[in-house]
Write a protein that holds these residues in place. Structure first.
Motif, PDB file in Angstrom:
ATOM      1  N   GLU A  61       0.832  -1.198   0.000  1.00  0.00           N
ATOM      2  CA  GLU A  61       0.000   0.000   0.000  1.00  0.00           C
ATOM      3  C   GLU A  61       0.874   1.258   0.000  1.00  0.00           C
ATOM      4  O   GLU A  61       0.519   2.264  -0.608  1.00  0.00           O
ATOM      5  CB  GLU A  61      -0.915  -0.013   1.223  1.00  0.00           C
ATOM      6  CG  GLU A  61      -1.930   1.104   1.231  1.00  0.00           C
ATOM      7  CD  GLU A  61      -2.874   1.021   2.416  1.00  0.00           C
ATOM      8  OE1 GLU A  61      -2.970   2.029   3.144  1.00  0.00           O
ATOM      9  OE2 GLU A  61      -3.507  -0.036   2.611  1.00  0.00           O
ATOM     10  N   THR A  99       0.562   4.198  -2.694  1.00  0.00           N
ATOM     11  CA  THR A  99       0.363   5.587  -2.281  1.00  0.00           C
ATOM     12  C   THR A  99       1.410   6.499  -2.912  1.00  0.00           C
ATOM     13  O   THR A  99       1.083   7.559  -3.458  1.00  0.00           O
ATOM     14  CB  THR A  99       0.447   5.705  -0.746  1.00  0.00           C
ATOM     15  OG1 THR A  99      -0.506   4.843  -0.153  1.00  0.00           O
ATOM     16  CG2 THR A  99       0.186   7.134  -0.286  1.00  0.00           C
ATOM     17  N   LYS A 115       0.744   9.523  -5.624  1.00  0.00           N
ATOM     18  CA  LYS A 115       1.197  10.905  -5.393  1.00  0.00           C
ATOM     19  C   LYS A 115       2.106  11.379  -6.522  1.00  0.00           C
ATOM     20  O   LYS A 115       2.006  12.527  -6.975  1.00  0.00           O
ATOM     21  CB  LYS A 115       1.907  11.005  -4.050  1.00  0.00           C
ATOM     22  CG  LYS A 115       0.963  10.915  -2.876  1.00  0.00           C
ATOM     23  CD  LYS A 115       1.692  11.022  -1.559  1.00  0.00           C
ATOM     24  CE  LYS A 115       0.717  10.896  -0.388  1.00  0.00           C
ATOM     25  NZ  LYS A 115       1.397  10.957   0.899  1.00  0.00           N
ATOM     26  N   PHE A 169      -7.004   6.839  -4.859  1.00  0.00           N
ATOM     27  CA  PHE A 169      -6.416   6.139  -3.719  1.00  0.00           C
ATOM     28  C   PHE A 169      -6.690   6.901  -2.452  1.00  0.00           C
ATOM     29  O   PHE A 169      -6.358   8.069  -2.337  1.00  0.00           O
ATOM     30  CB  PHE A 169      -4.915   5.965  -3.899  1.00  0.00           C
ATOM     31  CG  PHE A 169      -4.314   5.136  -2.814  1.00  0.00           C
ATOM     32  CD1 PHE A 169      -4.516   3.780  -2.779  1.00  0.00           C
ATOM     33  CD2 PHE A 169      -3.593   5.728  -1.794  1.00  0.00           C
ATOM     34  CE1 PHE A 169      -3.992   3.009  -1.762  1.00  0.00           C
ATOM     35  CE2 PHE A 169      -3.069   4.964  -0.783  1.00  0.00           C
ATOM     36  CZ  PHE A 169      -3.268   3.604  -0.768  1.00  0.00           C
ATOM     37  N   THR A 170      -7.306   6.251  -1.499  1.00  0.00           N
ATOM     38  CA  THR A 170      -7.548   6.816  -0.188  1.00  0.00           C
ATOM     39  C   THR A 170      -7.032   5.814   0.824  1.00  0.00           C
ATOM     40  O   THR A 170      -7.639   4.765   1.009  1.00  0.00           O
ATOM     41  CB  THR A 170      -9.046   7.063   0.058  1.00  0.00           C
ATOM     42  OG1 THR A 170      -9.547   7.878  -0.999  1.00  0.00           O
ATOM     43  CG2 THR A 170      -9.275   7.750   1.379  1.00  0.00           C
ATOM     44  N   PRO A 171      -5.890   6.097   1.424  1.00  0.00           N
ATOM     45  CA  PRO A 171      -5.334   5.140   2.371  1.00  0.00           C
ATOM     46  C   PRO A 171      -6.303   4.845   3.510  1.00  0.00           C
ATOM     47  O   PRO A 171      -7.017   5.724   3.977  1.00  0.00           O
ATOM     48  CB  PRO A 171      -4.086   5.830   2.898  1.00  0.00           C
ATOM     49  CG  PRO A 171      -3.773   6.887   1.911  1.00  0.00           C
ATOM     50  CD  PRO A 171      -5.081   7.278   1.273  1.00  0.00           C
TER      51      PRO A 171
END
Length: 144
Positions: free
Chosen positions: A92, A96, A100, A116-118
């Motif tokens: 993950e 991420t 970015k 993407f939303t951690p």
């Protein structure tokens, strides 16, 4: 029955040739033009992010973060990238960082802006918020 079997063999053979051809093109594009172009061309040909990740990880000296970035920049859906990365062992953290990097380098090309939303990101919590005007927090309402 023979005709159906022969037709199925011809279709299967044609499909396997097309599959092999995209891999050759993907490897050539990666070697000559870079991972961004290789992924973009593969996506135009209808190759799934799952197949791209599987074969991209086999390329020599390719950083998985750059592969993830290239997928986002080529317009892959965020959930497809996350699923493929998870399936092939990309962490993950790398996903991420790749997301970015894609926003920085090609933000206007990204089709899924919420890609993407951690899971670790959470909304505000009640604990630790200051109470009252002075910001001092007391254990009970009766405390001074």
């Amino acid at each position: 029955m023979k005709k159906i079997f022969i037709a199925a063999l011809i279709i299967g053979f044609t499909y396997s040739l097309a599959w092999a051809e995209w891999l050759v093109d993907f490897n050539d594009n990666y070697t000559n033009r870079g991972i961004d172009i290789a992924v973009e061309e593969a996506m135009k040909d209808g190759i799934t992010p799952d197949a791209i990740v599987e074969n991209g990880l086999a390329l020599s000296e390719l950083n998985p973060q750059n592969l993830v970035k290239a997928l986002y920049c080529a317009g892959a859906k965020g959930q497809d990238v996350i699923d493929a990365a998870s399936k092939y062992g990309i962490s993950e953290l790398i996903v991420t960082a790749g997301f970015k990097k894609s926003v920085e380098e090609c933000g206007d090309k990204i089709s899924d802006t919420q890609a993407f939303t951690p899971a670790a990101q959470r909304g505000p919590a009640f604990s630790g918020t200051p109470s009252g005007s002075g910001g001092t927090s007391y254990a009970s309402p009766s405390a001074p």
